[in-house]
Design a protein around this motif. Structure first.
Motif, PDB file in Angstrom:
ATOM      1  N   LEU A 114       0.861  -1.189  -0.004  1.00 38.30           N
ATOM      2  CA  LEU A 114      -0.020  -0.099  -0.098  1.00 38.30           C
ATOM      3  C   LEU A 114       0.961   1.182  -0.094  1.00 38.30           C
ATOM      4  O   LEU A 114       0.538   2.336  -0.604  1.00 38.30           O
ATOM      5  CB  LEU A 114      -1.033   0.048   1.265  1.00 38.30           C
ATOM      6  N   ALA A 115       2.059   1.073   0.718  1.00 39.53           N
ATOM      7  CA  ALA A 115       3.020   2.398   0.630  1.00 39.53           C
ATOM      8  C   ALA A 115       3.491   2.795  -0.668  1.00 39.53           C
ATOM      9  O   ALA A 115       3.802   3.995  -0.941  1.00 39.53           O
ATOM     10  CB  ALA A 115       3.912   2.232   1.593  1.00 39.53           C
ATOM     11  N   ALA A 116       4.033   1.776  -1.436  1.00 29.98           N
ATOM     12  CA  ALA A 116       4.483   1.948  -2.701  1.00 29.98           C
ATOM     13  C   ALA A 116       4.172   0.960  -3.754  1.00 29.98           C
ATOM     14  O   ALA A 116       5.066   0.032  -4.105  1.00 29.98           O
ATOM     15  CB  ALA A 116       6.189   1.886  -2.516  1.00 29.98           C
ATOM     16  N   PRO A 117       2.986   1.075  -4.253  1.00 23.69           N
ATOM     17  CA  PRO A 117       2.467  -0.114  -5.216  1.00 23.69           C
ATOM     18  C   PRO A 117       2.958   0.230  -6.621  1.00 23.69           C
ATOM     19  O   PRO A 117       3.328   1.158  -7.129  1.00 23.69           O
ATOM     20  CB  PRO A 117       0.919   0.004  -5.161  1.00 23.69           C
ATOM     21  N   THR A 156       8.509 -10.142 -14.042  1.00 23.25           N
ATOM     22  CA  THR A 156       9.043  -8.817 -13.417  1.00 23.25           C
ATOM     23  C   THR A 156      10.363  -8.831 -13.879  1.00 23.25           C
ATOM     24  O   THR A 156      10.873  -9.603 -14.383  1.00 23.25           O
ATOM     25  CB  THR A 156       8.951  -8.992 -11.765  1.00 23.25           C
ATOM     26  N   PRO A 157      10.840  -7.407 -13.728  1.00 20.44           N
ATOM     27  CA  PRO A 157      12.398  -7.251 -14.522  1.00 20.44           C
ATOM     28  C   PRO A 157      13.611  -8.317 -13.751  1.00 20.44           C
ATOM     29  O   PRO A 157      14.285  -8.668 -14.328  1.00 20.44           O
ATOM     30  CB  PRO A 157      12.492  -5.848 -14.023  1.00 20.44           C
ATOM     31  N   ALA A 188       7.109  -1.860  -4.241  1.00 18.34           N
ATOM     32  CA  ALA A 188       8.534  -1.440  -5.033  1.00 18.34           C
ATOM     33  C   ALA A 188       9.314  -2.051  -4.627  1.00 18.34           C
ATOM     34  O   ALA A 188      10.606  -2.554  -5.226  1.00 18.34           O
ATOM     35  CB  ALA A 188       8.356   0.008  -4.797  1.00 18.34           C
ATOM     36  N   GLU A 189       9.433  -2.484  -3.256  1.00 18.19           N
ATOM     37  CA  GLU A 189      10.782  -2.884  -2.743  1.00 18.19           C
ATOM     38  C   GLU A 189      10.730  -4.591  -3.095  1.00 18.19           C
ATOM     39  O   GLU A 189      11.803  -5.284  -2.546  1.00 18.19           O
ATOM     40  CB  GLU A 189      10.876  -2.950  -1.196  1.00 18.19           C
ATOM     41  N   ASP A 190       9.563  -5.288  -3.509  1.00 25.64           N
ATOM     42  CA  ASP A 190       9.383  -6.571  -3.613  1.00 25.64           C
ATOM     43  C   ASP A 190       9.671  -6.653  -5.208  1.00 25.64           C
ATOM     44  O   ASP A 190       8.865  -6.993  -6.078  1.00 25.64           O
ATOM     45  CB  ASP A 190       8.277  -7.124  -3.247  1.00 25.64           C
ATOM     46  N   ASP A 191      11.017  -6.830  -5.898  1.00 23.98           N
ATOM     47  CA  ASP A 191      11.332  -6.878  -7.002  1.00 23.98           C
ATOM     48  C   ASP A 191      10.738  -8.002  -7.817  1.00 23.98           C
ATOM     49  O   ASP A 191      10.471  -8.064  -8.919  1.00 23.98           O
ATOM     50  CB  ASP A 191      12.917  -6.764  -7.275  1.00 23.98           C
ATOM     51  N   ASP A 192      10.920  -9.142  -7.086  1.00 19.33           N
ATOM     52  CA  ASP A 192      10.341 -10.260  -7.645  1.00 19.33           C
ATOM     53  C   ASP A 192       9.151 -10.994  -7.534  1.00 19.33           C
ATOM     54  O   ASP A 192       8.647 -12.033  -7.765  1.00 19.33           O
ATOM     55  CB  ASP A 192      11.420 -11.586  -7.385  1.00 19.33           C
ATOM     56  N   ALA A 193       8.191  -9.908  -6.586  1.00 18.45           N
ATOM     57  CA  ALA A 193       6.839 -10.308  -6.434  1.00 18.45           C
ATOM     58  C   ALA A 193       6.723 -11.458  -5.613  1.00 18.45           C
ATOM     59  O   ALA A 193       5.622 -12.292  -5.960  1.00 18.45           O
ATOM     60  CB  ALA A 193       5.887 -10.392  -8.009  1.00 18.45           C
ATOM     61  N   SER A 194       7.613 -11.725  -4.870  1.00 19.74           N
ATOM     62  CA  SER A 194       7.486 -12.793  -3.887  1.00 19.74           C
ATOM     63  C   SER A 194       6.555 -12.934  -2.513  1.00 19.74           C
ATOM     64  O   SER A 194       6.478 -13.627  -1.867  1.00 19.74           O
ATOM     65  CB  SER A 194       8.956 -13.448  -3.511  1.00 19.74           C
ATOM     66  N   GLY A 195       6.088 -11.526  -2.265  1.00 17.72           N
ATOM     67  CA  GLY A 195       5.694 -11.259  -1.004  1.00 17.72           C
ATOM     68  C   GLY A 195       3.991 -11.207  -1.407  1.00 17.72           C
ATOM     69  O   GLY A 195       3.595 -11.819  -2.217  1.00 17.72           O
TER      70      GLY A 195
END
Length: 243
Positions: A114-117, A156-157, A188-195
């Motif tokens: 929610l903070a940085a989508p 993801t990148p 934004a900090e979850d680069d590989d969308a693992s969270g």
């Protein structure tokens, strides 16, 4: 030296880390998330099973101590059951502890989302076929609410990730089809969308995206004979009745 695998990486995360929304309109798919869907709580036995096993186990231990202090004979069954109760209590307490750790991690991931989508696109791979054809579920057809199970493939990148997916489709709502695109939001900090990820799907949005992806050269092909019945045959420059 090893070559990178072409198969997607599979993240062994709880299924409730993938949150699914079915917006009422296609435009709502693109809106930044301001709230996330709720998560079903863990089963009651996982949270309180340790207490159910702990109470009779303590009662047996207290009886064993009192009986030993007063010179009573303690049946072997009491000792065995008490020992088993301690083991079961410890095991269920471990389950509760691990569940609490997972819940705390999910809560942190939800806050970060929610903070940085950040939005990307995923693809649905439905593992279990349903009893009806994918096109038989248009809105308003009176279908009963049901669940669709499968996998979410997120690009993801940093690579491709596969996540387990469960979509609860209410009555009268178009359900996802195998291969349909979805909008995926991650932190934004979850680069590989693992969270924690938020998945949004709407049939019109998916159709529009598929048309945009495939429609680069589809325009001229869709109208091969635009003037077939418009009047004179001018394909060879001859006036009517020239033959």
């Amino acid at each position: 030296m090893t070559t990178p695998s072409a198969t997607p990486r599979v993240r062994r995360l709880p299924e409730r880390a993938v949150l699914v929304e079915l917006p009422a309109s296609a435009d709502a798919v693109e809106a930044d998330p301001t709230a996330l869907p709720g998560v079903a709580p863990a089963a009651a036995w996982r949270r309180w099973g340790w207490a159910v096993a702990f109470v009779p186990t303590v009662a047996l231990l207290v009886y064993q101590r009192l009986a030993t202090g007063r010179g009573w004979s303690v049946p072997d069954a009491v000792v065995v059951v008490g020992t088993i109760g301690l083991l079961v209590t410890a095991l269920l307490a471990l389950v509760r502890y691990l569940d609490d750790r997972v819940a705390a991690g999910l809560a942190r991931s939800r806050d970060a989302l929610l903070a940085a989508p950040v939005r990307t696109t995923g693809t649905l791979s439905l593992a279990a076929p349903d009893d009806r054809a994918p096109g038989d579920d248009a809105p308003g057809d009176g279908a009963d609410a049901h669940e669709v199970h499968g996998n979410l493939v997120v690009s993801t990148p940093s690579g491709t990730t596969t996540r387990p997916l469960r979509v609860a489709v209410p009555s009268g709502v178009a359900r996802p089809r195998p291969g349909d695109p979805v909008a995926v939001w991650h932190a934004a900090e979850d680069d590989d969308a693992s969270g924690v990820v938020l998945v949004r799907y709407h049939r019109d949005w998916a159709d529009d995206l598929l048309v945009a992806l495939r429609g680069g050269d589809a325009g001229p092909v869709q109208d091969p004979e635009p003037h077939e019945a418009d009047g004179p045959d001018v394909r060879e420059g001859r006036p009517p009745g020239a033959e």
